[in-house]
Design a protein around this motif. Structure first.
Motif, PDB file in Angstrom:
ATOM      1  N   GLU A 159       0.818  -1.207   0.000  1.00  0.00           N
ATOM      2  CA  GLU A 159       0.000   0.000   0.000  1.00  0.00           C
ATOM      3  C   GLU A 159       0.856   1.262   0.000  1.00  0.00           C
ATOM      4  OE1 GLU A 159      -0.193  -2.453   2.143  1.00  0.00           O
ATOM      5  OE2 GLU A 159      -2.169  -3.391   1.892  1.00  0.00           O
ATOM      6  N   ARG A 162       2.116   1.811  -3.478  1.00  0.00           N
ATOM      7  CA  ARG A 162       1.020   2.280  -4.330  1.00  0.00           C
ATOM      8  C   ARG A 162       0.799   3.771  -4.150  1.00  0.00           C
ATOM      9  NH1 ARG A 162      -3.584   0.224  -6.943  1.00  0.00           N
ATOM     10  NH2 ARG A 162      -5.478   1.488  -6.756  1.00  0.00           N
ATOM     11  N   GLN A 163       0.818   4.239  -2.909  1.00  0.00           N
ATOM     12  CA  GLN A 163       0.662   5.658  -2.652  1.00  0.00           C
ATOM     13  C   GLN A 163       1.840   6.450  -3.199  1.00  0.00           C
ATOM     14  OE1 GLN A 163       0.064   6.000   1.566  1.00  0.00           O
ATOM     15  NE2 GLN A 163      -1.913   4.933   1.522  1.00  0.00           N
ATOM     16  N   ARG A 164       3.026   5.902  -3.059  1.00  0.00           N
ATOM     17  CA  ARG A 164       4.223   6.595  -3.557  1.00  0.00           C
ATOM     18  C   ARG A 164       4.172   6.727  -5.074  1.00  0.00           C
ATOM     19  NH1 ARG A 164       7.857   3.237  -1.649  1.00  0.00           N
ATOM     20  NH2 ARG A 164       8.217   4.381   0.278  1.00  0.00           N
ATOM     21  N   ARG A 165       3.792   5.668  -5.751  1.00  0.00           N
ATOM     22  CA  ARG A 165       3.735   5.688  -7.216  1.00  0.00           C
ATOM     23  C   ARG A 165       2.598   6.574  -7.732  1.00  0.00           C
ATOM     24  NH1 ARG A 165       8.458   3.520  -9.349  1.00  0.00           N
ATOM     25  NH2 ARG A 165       8.751   1.340  -8.726  1.00  0.00           N
ATOM     26  N   SER A 166       1.467   6.539  -7.035  1.00  0.00           N
ATOM     27  CA  SER A 166       0.269   7.290  -7.457  1.00  0.00           C
ATOM     28  C   SER A 166      -0.162   6.940  -8.874  1.00  0.00           C
ATOM     29  CB  SER A 166       0.519   8.809  -7.337  1.00  0.00           C
ATOM     30  OG  SER A 166       0.714   9.167  -5.986  1.00  0.00           O
ATOM     31  N   ILE A 167       0.005   5.672  -9.216  1.00  0.00           N
ATOM     32  CA  ILE A 167      -0.490   5.158 -10.493  1.00  0.00           C
ATOM     33  C   ILE A 167      -1.613   4.190 -10.164  1.00  0.00           C
ATOM     34  CG2 ILE A 167       0.083   3.904 -12.602  1.00  0.00           C
ATOM     35  CD1 ILE A 167       1.550   6.538 -12.409  1.00  0.00           C
ATOM     36  N   HIS A 168      -2.815   4.470 -10.646  1.00  0.00           N
ATOM     37  CA  HIS A 168      -3.989   3.710 -10.227  1.00  0.00           C
ATOM     38  C   HIS A 168      -4.705   3.005 -11.373  1.00  0.00           C
ATOM     39  CE1 HIS A 168      -3.391   5.457  -6.311  1.00  0.00           C
ATOM     40  NE2 HIS A 168      -3.449   6.680  -6.831  1.00  0.00           N
ATOM     41  N   ASP A 174       4.848   0.880 -13.331  1.00  0.00           N
ATOM     42  CA  ASP A 174       4.580   1.452 -12.002  1.00  0.00           C
ATOM     43  C   ASP A 174       3.179   1.243 -11.452  1.00  0.00           C
ATOM     44  OD1 ASP A 174       7.199   2.325 -12.070  1.00  0.00           O
ATOM     45  OD2 ASP A 174       6.691   4.365 -12.675  1.00  0.00           O
ATOM     46  N   TYR A 175       2.321   0.516 -12.155  1.00  0.00           N
ATOM     47  CA  TYR A 175       1.007   0.183 -11.594  1.00  0.00           C
ATOM     48  C   TYR A 175       1.123  -1.141 -10.849  1.00  0.00           C
ATOM     49  CZ  TYR A 175      -3.878  -1.341 -11.316  1.00  0.00           C
ATOM     50  OH  TYR A 175      -5.102  -1.800 -10.873  1.00  0.00           O
TER      51      TYR A 175
END
Length: 298
Positions: A159, A162-168, A174-175
């Motif tokens: 998690e 995921r927040q660090r990458r900010s790819i959703h 990076d997803y």
């Protein structure tokens, strides 16, 4: 049009068949299947009590790591067969101390996207073109066929990454997927790791000529010393890395408290060109041989 410079899935399968036929002590098999149903092959050699694991091509456009690992396996097997020195070490000694599992191409679907692009009528054709900005040139593609970065897939502060990458959403890189181990390739590698109970692992990536050996203080004391030895053998740098989570070596270190390493081979911009493969191999072969030699003698 296929890029024949890329070391693709068919060449890998042919080389695995050839090695298994030439060297009776090599075992080959599959750890599972990819998102598009391709087998994810492995080879195993050695008969020692220390269980090492190397893997490559987690990221699609880092396909050169598959070639590096297969070249290493062939040279190592040849030295074992002839009982000669292998990068300054006794191949027979390494063989008797270590059992080595190699998964040379964790992401075969992604590698084939880099090599060939999307074929008409291929599964996920429309989605893949959209995720790749309507281009059929996938040279920057790192993800699997579902647009998930496999090295952001492991349950080690997933998690946070995921927040660090900010790819959703799916894309070239990076997803991290809908959740940890959502992708069959990551699941297969995690299951192999649990089943084989590796003592140490090494994930081969490109580029930067660096070795990452730590993870949030979970790493054992010997990790730094082993990384220093490998770095010295190849002329690489052993780097204390912070601000990165959810990778395979991160999960392995956190889960087992055993040595895990990410090696960034070569220097430049991904994908590294095939013309540099021989020069990169000269360093990587020394590094991987040194890794095997780190195995305890008893």
């Amino acid at each position: 049009m296929a890029d024949e410079q890329v070391y693709g899935y068919e060449r890998l399968e042919n080389d695995l068949d050839r090695l298994a036929h030439r060297y009776s002590f090599i075992r080959r098999g599959s750890i599972g299947t990819s998102a598009l149903g391709r087998q994810i092959p492995y080879l195993r050699l050695g008969e020692g009590p220390f269980r090492w694991h190397f893997n490559g091509a987690c990221h699609a456009n880092e396909w050169i790591t598959s070639w590096l690992l297969m070249r290493f396996a062939e040279d190592y097997a040849d030295s074992c067969s002839r009982q000669t020195r292998f990068w300054g070490k006794s191949a027979s000694d390494l063989f008797s101390r270590c059992t080595l599992w190699i998964v040379p191409m964790l992401n075969p679907d992604g590698v084939e996207l880099v090599r060939c692009g999307v074929g008409e009528g291929q599964p996920l054709e429309r989605e893949l073109r959209a995720w790749n900005r309507d281009s059929n040139r996938f040279h920057r593609w790192k993800a699997n066929a579902r647009g998930v970065d496999l090295n952001d897939q492991f349950p080690a502060h997933w998690e946070t990454e995921r927040q660090r990458r900010s790819i959703h959403a799916p894309g070239p890189r990076d997803y991290g997927g809908e959740g940890p181990l959502s992708e069959p390739e990551a699941q297969a590698l995690a299951e192999l790791t649990e089943r084989a109970d590796f003592h140490a692992v090494l994930a081969l990536h490109t580029q930067g000529e660096e070795i990452y050996w730590n993870y949030r203080g979970y790493e054992p004391e010997e990790s730094r010393m082993w990384a220093d030895r490998m770095a010295a053998s190849a002329g690489y740098r052993a780097v204390y890395l912070e601000g990165s989570d959810a990778g395979y070596k991160d999960w392995f270190i956190a889960q087992y408290r055993r040595p895990g390493f990410t090696v960034e081979a070569g220097w430049g911009h991904n994908p590294l060109p095939a013309s540099e493969a021989e020069d990169i191999y000269d360093d990587i072969a020394r590094l991987l041989a040194e890794a095997l030699d780190c195995a305890p003698l008893d």
